[in-house]
Each structure stands twice: as C-alpha cells, then as structure tokens.
Design a protein around this motif. Structure first.
Motif, PDB file in Angstrom:
ATOM      1  N   THR A  64       0.840  -1.190   0.000  1.00 14.95           N
ATOM      2  CA  THR A  64       0.000   0.000   0.000  1.00 14.95           C
ATOM      3  C   THR A  64       0.877   1.243   0.000  1.00 14.95           C
ATOM      4  O   THR A  64       1.967   1.258   0.557  1.00 14.95           O
ATOM      5  CB  THR A  64      -0.938   0.060   1.222  1.00 14.95           C
ATOM      6  OG1 THR A  64      -0.160   0.073   2.424  1.00 14.95           O
ATOM      7  CG2 THR A  64      -1.900  -1.111   1.245  1.00 14.95           C
ATOM      8  N   LEU A  65       0.357   2.275  -0.646  1.00 14.57           N
ATOM      9  CA  LEU A  65       0.868   3.631  -0.500  1.00 14.57           C
ATOM     10  C   LEU A  65      -0.174   4.349   0.331  1.00 14.57           C
ATOM     11  O   LEU A  65      -1.368   4.315   0.019  1.00 14.57           O
ATOM     12  CB  LEU A  65       1.029   4.317  -1.856  1.00 14.57           C
ATOM     13  CG  LEU A  65       2.350   4.030  -2.551  1.00 14.57           C
ATOM     14  CD1 LEU A  65       2.296   4.477  -3.995  1.00 14.57           C
ATOM     15  CD2 LEU A  65       3.492   4.702  -1.835  1.00 14.57           C
ATOM     16  N   ASN A  66       0.264   4.963   1.401  1.00 19.22           N
ATOM     17  CA  ASN A  66      -0.641   5.523   2.394  1.00 19.22           C
ATOM     18  C   ASN A  66      -0.504   7.030   2.461  1.00 19.22           C
ATOM     19  O   ASN A  66       0.538   7.547   2.839  1.00 19.22           O
ATOM     20  CB  ASN A  66      -0.316   4.918   3.760  1.00 19.22           C
ATOM     21  CG  ASN A  66      -0.442   3.412   3.747  1.00 19.22           C
ATOM     22  OD1 ASN A  66      -1.494   2.876   4.050  1.00 19.22           O
ATOM     23  ND2 ASN A  66       0.619   2.711   3.361  1.00 19.22           N
ATOM     24  N   ASP A  69      -5.222  10.690   3.912  1.00 20.38           N
ATOM     25  CA  ASP A  69      -6.665  10.457   3.798  1.00 20.38           C
ATOM     26  C   ASP A  69      -7.025   9.369   2.788  1.00 20.38           C
ATOM     27  O   ASP A  69      -8.183   9.232   2.412  1.00 20.38           O
ATOM     28  CB  ASP A  69      -7.371  11.754   3.412  1.00 20.38           C
ATOM     29  CG  ASP A  69      -6.871  12.316   2.085  1.00 20.38           C
ATOM     30  OD1 ASP A  69      -5.882  11.786   1.528  1.00 20.38           O
ATOM     31  OD2 ASP A  69      -7.465  13.294   1.600  1.00 20.38           O
ATOM     32  N   GLU A  70      -6.036   8.586   2.335  1.00 21.32           N
ATOM     33  CA  GLU A  70      -6.308   7.581   1.320  1.00 21.32           C
ATOM     34  C   GLU A  70      -5.253   6.479   1.377  1.00 21.32           C
ATOM     35  O   GLU A  70      -4.084   6.749   1.617  1.00 21.32           O
ATOM     36  CB  GLU A  70      -6.287   8.252  -0.064  1.00 21.32           C
ATOM     37  CG  GLU A  70      -6.594   7.344  -1.212  1.00 21.32           C
ATOM     38  CD  GLU A  70      -6.540   8.053  -2.557  1.00 21.32           C
ATOM     39  OE1 GLU A  70      -6.948   7.435  -3.541  1.00 21.32           O
ATOM     40  OE2 GLU A  70      -6.072   9.216  -2.628  1.00 21.32           O
ATOM     41  N   PHE A  89       3.485   7.308   2.735  1.00 24.07           N
ATOM     42  CA  PHE A  89       4.464   6.312   3.146  1.00 24.07           C
ATOM     43  C   PHE A  89       4.108   4.981   2.499  1.00 24.07           C
ATOM     44  O   PHE A  89       2.967   4.745   2.113  1.00 24.07           O
ATOM     45  CB  PHE A  89       4.587   6.189   4.679  1.00 24.07           C
ATOM     46  CG  PHE A  89       3.419   5.564   5.384  1.00 24.07           C
ATOM     47  CD1 PHE A  89       3.304   4.189   5.523  1.00 24.07           C
ATOM     48  CD2 PHE A  89       2.423   6.367   5.934  1.00 24.07           C
ATOM     49  CE1 PHE A  89       2.228   3.622   6.185  1.00 24.07           C
ATOM     50  CE2 PHE A  89       1.343   5.816   6.607  1.00 24.07           C
ATOM     51  CZ  PHE A  89       1.250   4.432   6.730  1.00 24.07           C
ATOM     52  N   TRP A  90       5.119   4.133   2.360  1.00 25.80           N
ATOM     53  CA  TRP A  90       4.968   2.787   1.805  1.00 25.80           C
ATOM     54  C   TRP A  90       4.749   1.796   2.940  1.00 25.80           C
ATOM     55  O   TRP A  90       5.365   1.914   3.989  1.00 25.80           O
ATOM     56  CB  TRP A  90       6.242   2.354   1.091  1.00 25.80           C
ATOM     57  CG  TRP A  90       6.632   3.126  -0.110  1.00 25.80           C
ATOM     58  CD1 TRP A  90       7.381   4.281  -0.139  1.00 25.80           C
ATOM     59  CD2 TRP A  90       6.354   2.798  -1.461  1.00 25.80           C
ATOM     60  NE1 TRP A  90       7.563   4.685  -1.431  1.00 25.80           N
ATOM     61  CE2 TRP A  90       6.942   3.785  -2.268  1.00 25.80           C
ATOM     62  CE3 TRP A  90       5.657   1.761  -2.076  1.00 25.80           C
ATOM     63  CZ2 TRP A  90       6.864   3.759  -3.649  1.00 25.80           C
ATOM     64  CZ3 TRP A  90       5.587   1.741  -3.448  1.00 25.80           C
ATOM     65  CH2 TRP A  90       6.177   2.722  -4.222  1.00 25.80           C
ATOM     66  N   ASP A  91       3.961   0.770   2.698  1.00 21.13           N
ATOM     67  CA  ASP A  91       3.906  -0.425   3.531  1.00 21.13           C
ATOM     68  C   ASP A  91       3.820  -1.576   2.545  1.00 21.13           C
ATOM     69  O   ASP A  91       2.752  -1.840   1.983  1.00 21.13           O
ATOM     70  CB  ASP A  91       2.712  -0.400   4.477  1.00 21.13           C
ATOM     71  CG  ASP A  91       2.797  -1.470   5.544  1.00 21.13           C
ATOM     72  OD1 ASP A  91       3.815  -2.209   5.573  1.00 21.13           O
ATOM     73  OD2 ASP A  91       1.859  -1.586   6.339  1.00 21.13           O
TER      74      ASP A  91
END
Length: 114
Positions: A64-66, A69-70, A89-91
């Motif tokens: 995910t790219l966080n 708000d999305e 941020f990346w996860d």
C-alpha cells in the motif's frame, strides 16, 4: 541514446526497509532507479518529493501507498504516479522501477515526522 550498465549503478539504503539501485544517466530532466521495499518506508511519519514526480512500475510483490486520507493498494504489474508534493508512506513487500522527472535528487526528498 544512453545506457547505464548495472555494474555502473549506485546502490544505497534509504532505511532498513528500502534498498535502492540508481542508474546515473546524467540527465537533469529524467532518471531511473529500482527499489526493494520490505516493510514500512519511511519507518515512521511520511515522505514527500518537493520537485520530482515519480512513476512506479511494480515488478513483483504488493503493498500500500498511504496518504493521510487515502490508502492505495497495489500489486505486480500496476503503475502508480506520485505527483510532486504528495505526502505518503509505503507499507510493502515489493520490487519496483521508478523513473522520475525532473531527475530525482536527495535534497528535494523530505521526511515528515508525525
């Protein structure tokens, strides 16, 4: 036409979770790197490119790219455009290719602690 051989690339770690291979094209308008992300990057807070936009091609993996708000889910084969000024941020557990325009440089990449 230019070519940068893997043997001429530059390797560095942005953090314990982000290893980058940069291909020095010497062109101020565009550059390219690959990255392996294995967790959260940055490890806390967010990051932002103040001058460059990045196009991401996901070679393998997912994550995910966080944004504040999305949350954007991605997987192998996807393309993501990160505009300059977007805070995120990346996860992830992935390998990506990142051409940037204008050419990415460290001073314009900021970490934001929150």
């Amino acid at each position: 036409m230019k070519i940068v051989k893997l043997k001429d690339s530059e390797r560095f770690n942005n953090s314990d979770t982000c290893e980058v291979v940069e291909y020095p094209l010497g062109d101020p308008d565009i550059n390219c790197a690959t990255a392996v992300i294995t967790g959260r990057y940055p490890e806390k807070g967010y990051c932002v490119n103040e001058k460059c936009k990045e196009m991401i091609y996901v070679i393998e993996g997912s994550g995910t790219l966080n944004k504040k708000d999305e949350i954007i889910n991605f997987e192998k084969g996807d393309v993501i455009l990160i505009e300059k000024g977007e805070i995120y941020f990346w996860d992830a557990n992935c390998r990506i290719v990142m051409p940037c325009t204008p050419a990415w440089y460290p001073e314009q990449h900021k970490l934001i602690e929150e």
